[in-house]
Design a protein around this motif. Structure first.
Motif, PDB file in Angstrom:
ATOM      1  N   PRO A  55      -3.666  -1.137 -22.655  1.00  0.00           N
ATOM      2  CA  PRO A  55      -4.041  -1.710 -23.944  1.00  0.00           C
ATOM      3  C   PRO A  55      -4.074  -0.659 -25.063  1.00  0.00           C
ATOM      4  CG  PRO A  55      -6.008  -1.299 -22.682  1.00  0.00           C
ATOM      5  CD  PRO A  55      -4.835  -0.862 -21.837  1.00  0.00           C
ATOM      6  N   SER A  56      -2.917  -0.117 -25.375  1.00  0.00           N
ATOM      7  CA  SER A  56      -2.870   0.984 -26.333  1.00  0.00           C
ATOM      8  C   SER A  56      -3.277   0.571 -27.739  1.00  0.00           C
ATOM      9  CB  SER A  56      -1.468   1.593 -26.345  1.00  0.00           C
ATOM     10  OG  SER A  56      -0.515   0.595 -26.657  1.00  0.00           O
ATOM     11  N   ILE A  57      -3.218  -0.696 -28.076  1.00  0.00           N
ATOM     12  CA  ILE A  57      -3.588  -1.157 -29.414  1.00  0.00           C
ATOM     13  C   ILE A  57      -5.039  -1.625 -29.453  1.00  0.00           C
ATOM     14  CG2 ILE A  57      -3.083  -2.833 -31.244  1.00  0.00           C
ATOM     15  CD1 ILE A  57      -0.165  -2.851 -30.082  1.00  0.00           C
ATOM     16  N   SER A  58      -5.372  -2.631 -28.640  1.00  0.00           N
ATOM     17  CA  SER A  58      -6.706  -3.248 -28.717  1.00  0.00           C
ATOM     18  C   SER A  58      -7.773  -2.470 -27.967  1.00  0.00           C
ATOM     19  CB  SER A  58      -6.665  -4.667 -28.146  1.00  0.00           C
ATOM     20  OG  SER A  58      -6.485  -4.621 -26.728  1.00  0.00           O
ATOM     21  N   LYS A  59      -7.360  -1.700 -26.967  1.00  0.00           N
ATOM     22  CA  LYS A  59      -8.276  -0.979 -26.077  1.00  0.00           C
ATOM     23  C   LYS A  59      -9.062  -1.915 -25.160  1.00  0.00           C
ATOM     24  CE  LYS A  59      -7.056   2.809 -28.171  1.00  0.00           C
ATOM     25  NZ  LYS A  59      -5.655   2.998 -28.095  1.00  0.00           N
ATOM     26  N   PHE A  60      -8.688  -3.201 -25.098  1.00  0.00           N
ATOM     27  CA  PHE A  60      -9.353  -4.143 -24.201  1.00  0.00           C
ATOM     28  C   PHE A  60      -8.732  -4.027 -22.811  1.00  0.00           C
ATOM     29  CE2 PHE A  60     -10.028  -6.659 -28.220  1.00  0.00           C
ATOM     30  CZ  PHE A  60     -11.385  -6.385 -28.300  1.00  0.00           C
ATOM     31  N   GLN A  61      -9.496  -3.591 -21.839  1.00  0.00           N
ATOM     32  CA  GLN A  61      -9.038  -3.441 -20.456  1.00  0.00           C
ATOM     33  C   GLN A  61      -9.202  -4.778 -19.732  1.00  0.00           C
ATOM     34  OE1 GLN A  61      -7.792  -0.644 -19.010  1.00  0.00           O
ATOM     35  NE2 GLN A  61      -8.101   0.695 -20.760  1.00  0.00           N
ATOM     36  N   VAL A  62      -8.332  -5.731 -20.032  1.00  0.00           N
ATOM     37  CA  VAL A  62      -8.426  -7.052 -19.415  1.00  0.00           C
ATOM     38  C   VAL A  62      -7.703  -7.001 -18.075  1.00  0.00           C
ATOM     39  CG1 VAL A  62      -7.910  -9.507 -19.645  1.00  0.00           C
ATOM     40  CG2 VAL A  62      -8.530  -8.158 -21.669  1.00  0.00           C
ATOM     41  N   ARG A  63      -8.471  -7.165 -17.008  1.00  0.00           N
ATOM     42  CA  ARG A  63      -7.939  -7.132 -15.639  1.00  0.00           C
ATOM     43  C   ARG A  63      -8.133  -8.506 -15.023  1.00  0.00           C
ATOM     44  NH1 ARG A  63     -11.381  -1.853 -15.081  1.00  0.00           N
ATOM     45  NH2 ARG A  63      -9.922  -0.390 -16.007  1.00  0.00           N
ATOM     46  N   THR A  64      -7.058  -9.061 -14.478  1.00  0.00           N
ATOM     47  CA  THR A  64      -7.108 -10.427 -13.966  1.00  0.00           C
ATOM     48  C   THR A  64      -6.522 -10.507 -12.564  1.00  0.00           C
ATOM     49  OG1 THR A  64      -4.962 -10.942 -14.946  1.00  0.00           O
ATOM     50  CG2 THR A  64      -6.916 -11.448 -16.267  1.00  0.00           C
ATOM     51  N   ALA A  65      -6.860 -11.590 -11.880  1.00  0.00           N
ATOM     52  CA  ALA A  65      -6.272 -11.864 -10.565  1.00  0.00           C
ATOM     53  C   ALA A  65      -6.486 -13.326 -10.224  1.00  0.00           C
ATOM     54  CB  ALA A  65      -6.890 -10.968  -9.485  1.00  0.00           C
ATOM     55  N   THR A  66      -5.710 -13.792  -9.280  1.00  0.00           N
ATOM     56  CA  THR A  66      -5.878 -15.127  -8.733  1.00  0.00           C
ATOM     57  C   THR A  66      -5.467 -15.087  -7.268  1.00  0.00           C
ATOM     58  OG1 THR A  66      -5.496 -17.493  -9.109  1.00  0.00           O
ATOM     59  CG2 THR A  66      -3.575 -16.025  -9.299  1.00  0.00           C
ATOM     60  N   VAL A  67      -5.652 -16.184  -6.589  1.00  0.00           N
ATOM     61  CA  VAL A  67      -5.219 -16.331  -5.196  1.00  0.00           C
ATOM     62  C   VAL A  67      -4.351 -17.580  -5.126  1.00  0.00           C
ATOM     63  CG1 VAL A  67      -5.956 -16.708  -2.812  1.00  0.00           C
ATOM     64  CG2 VAL A  67      -7.288 -15.203  -4.297  1.00  0.00           C
ATOM     65  N   GLU A  83       0.209  -3.734 -23.835  1.00  0.00           N
ATOM     66  CA  GLU A  83       0.509  -3.826 -25.266  1.00  0.00           C
ATOM     67  C   GLU A  83       1.601  -2.848 -25.646  1.00  0.00           C
ATOM     68  OE1 GLU A  83      -4.077  -5.085 -26.285  1.00  0.00           O
ATOM     69  OE2 GLU A  83      -3.387  -3.087 -26.859  1.00  0.00           O
ATOM     70  N   TYR A  84       2.445  -3.305 -26.567  1.00  0.00           N
ATOM     71  CA  TYR A  84       3.567  -2.509 -27.049  1.00  0.00           C
ATOM     72  C   TYR A  84       3.341  -2.275 -28.544  1.00  0.00           C
ATOM     73  CZ  TYR A  84       5.129  -4.763 -22.782  1.00  0.00           C
ATOM     74  OH  TYR A  84       5.202  -5.240 -21.507  1.00  0.00           O
ATOM     75  N   ALA A  85       4.411  -2.110 -29.283  1.00  0.00           N
ATOM     76  CA  ALA A  85       4.275  -1.970 -30.735  1.00  0.00           C
ATOM     77  C   ALA A  85       3.682  -3.258 -31.316  1.00  0.00           C
ATOM     78  CB  ALA A  85       5.637  -1.683 -31.355  1.00  0.00           C
ATOM     79  N   TRP A  86       2.893  -3.119 -32.320  1.00  0.00           N
ATOM     80  CA  TRP A  86       2.188  -4.254 -32.938  1.00  0.00           C
ATOM     81  C   TRP A  86       3.184  -5.307 -33.348  1.00  0.00           C
ATOM     82  CZ3 TRP A  86      -2.626  -5.861 -33.269  1.00  0.00           C
ATOM     83  CH2 TRP A  86      -2.925  -6.845 -34.183  1.00  0.00           C
ATOM     84  N   PRO A  87       3.037  -6.564 -33.134  1.00  0.00           N
ATOM     85  CA  PRO A  87       1.948  -7.235 -32.430  1.00  0.00           C
ATOM     86  C   PRO A  87       2.336  -7.664 -31.027  1.00  0.00           C
ATOM     87  CG  PRO A  87       3.062  -8.853 -33.756  1.00  0.00           C
ATOM     88  CD  PRO A  87       3.826  -7.545 -33.895  1.00  0.00           C
ATOM     89  N   GLU A  88       3.240  -6.977 -30.397  1.00  0.00           N
ATOM     90  CA  GLU A  88       3.734  -7.368 -29.082  1.00  0.00           C
ATOM     91  C   GLU A  88       2.703  -7.061 -27.997  1.00  0.00           C
ATOM     92  OE1 GLU A  88       6.570  -8.764 -29.805  1.00  0.00           O
ATOM     93  OE2 GLU A  88       6.674  -7.772 -31.722  1.00  0.00           O
ATOM     94  N   ALA A  89       2.469  -8.045 -27.137  1.00  0.00           N
ATOM     95  CA  ALA A  89       1.529  -7.836 -26.044  1.00  0.00           C
ATOM     96  C   ALA A  89       1.719  -8.916 -24.983  1.00  0.00           C
ATOM     97  CB  ALA A  89       0.092  -7.863 -26.551  1.00  0.00           C
ATOM     98  N   VAL A  90       1.356  -8.583 -23.787  1.00  0.00           N
ATOM     99  CA  VAL A  90       1.218  -9.558 -22.718  1.00  0.00           C
ATOM    100  C   VAL A  90      -0.234  -9.487 -22.308  1.00  0.00           C
ATOM    101  CG1 VAL A  90       1.900 -10.241 -20.401  1.00  0.00           C
ATOM    102  CG2 VAL A  90       3.601  -9.238 -21.942  1.00  0.00           C
ATOM    103  N   HIS A  91      -0.955 -10.571 -22.510  1.00  0.00           N
ATOM    104  CA  HIS A  91      -2.380 -10.586 -22.193  1.00  0.00           C
ATOM    105  C   HIS A  91      -2.597 -10.845 -20.704  1.00  0.00           C
ATOM    106  CE1 HIS A  91      -3.233 -11.567 -26.674  1.00  0.00           C
ATOM    107  NE2 HIS A  91      -2.986 -10.287 -26.464  1.00  0.00           N
ATOM    108  N   GLY A  92      -3.770 -10.502 -20.225  1.00  0.00           N
ATOM    109  CA  GLY A  92      -4.069 -10.545 -18.794  1.00  0.00           C
ATOM    110  C   GLY A  92      -3.824 -11.880 -18.140  1.00  0.00           C
TER     111      GLY A  92
END
Length: 167
Positions: A55-67, A83-92
């Motif tokens: 999370p180089s932009i937001s600094k939010f360490q969103v960690r996810t998982a499922t089964v 996160e990539y260059a603003w505003p590109e991101a893939v959220h958790g």
């Protein structure tokens, strides 16, 4: 002598630490006493704790998982914010569903029962608008649960993803 050597070798192996115990929080919006889904959620939260993020932009360490179940076996799948260059991101939450699709196919995403978030605190977020739209399109969102595993006390907070959504 061989028995003694085998016994000593077994005694010298490091013992893995006990798995953390996750318990359902008293204030969880969704209640269950069923041990099987709670065990799956616990396995997912243990895996999410170690999921990679960037999370180089937001600094939010969103960690996810499922089964998910596939081929008669249960598989833990992890995801995390990237996160990539603003505003590109893939959220958790999108990341974990994308990983389910990549490993098991698009139909498997419809069987995702929950998305577990490993976090220091639990709020009421249902993600950004893009993530909500993606989850509505890729999953059976009416049955999807959002789970927050609070790291500080290992409590599980479950709510329905669809609660509070507005068409």
């Amino acid at each position: 002598v061989l028995v003694v050597a085998i016994s000593l070798a077994a005694a010298c192996r490091p013992t893995p630490p006990p798995a953390p115990t996750w318990t359902l929080a008293a204030d969880s919006a969704v209640k269950t006493n069923d041990a099987a889904p709670l065990a799956r959620i616990g396995r997912a939260l243990d895996a999410a704790e170690h999921a990679g993020t960037d999370p180089s932009i937001s600094k939010f360490q969103v960690r996810t998982a499922t089964v998910v179940s596939s081929g008669g076996e249960e598989h833990v799948v992890v995801g995390g914010n990237t996160e990539y260059a603003w505003p590109e991101a893939v959220h958790g939450e999108v990341s974990v569903v994308n990983h389910v699709i990549a490993r098991f196919g698009a139909d498997a995403a419809r069987t995702v029962p929950f998305i577990a978030f490993y976090s220091q605190s639990c709020g009421d977020s249902r993600g950004c608008g893009d993530c909500r739209d993606y989850l509505r399109a890729a999953t059976e969102y009416a049955a999807l649960m959002f789970v927050c595993g609070r790291a500080t006390d290992h409590t599980i907070h479950i709510r329905r993803f669809s609660d509070g959504l507005i068409d």
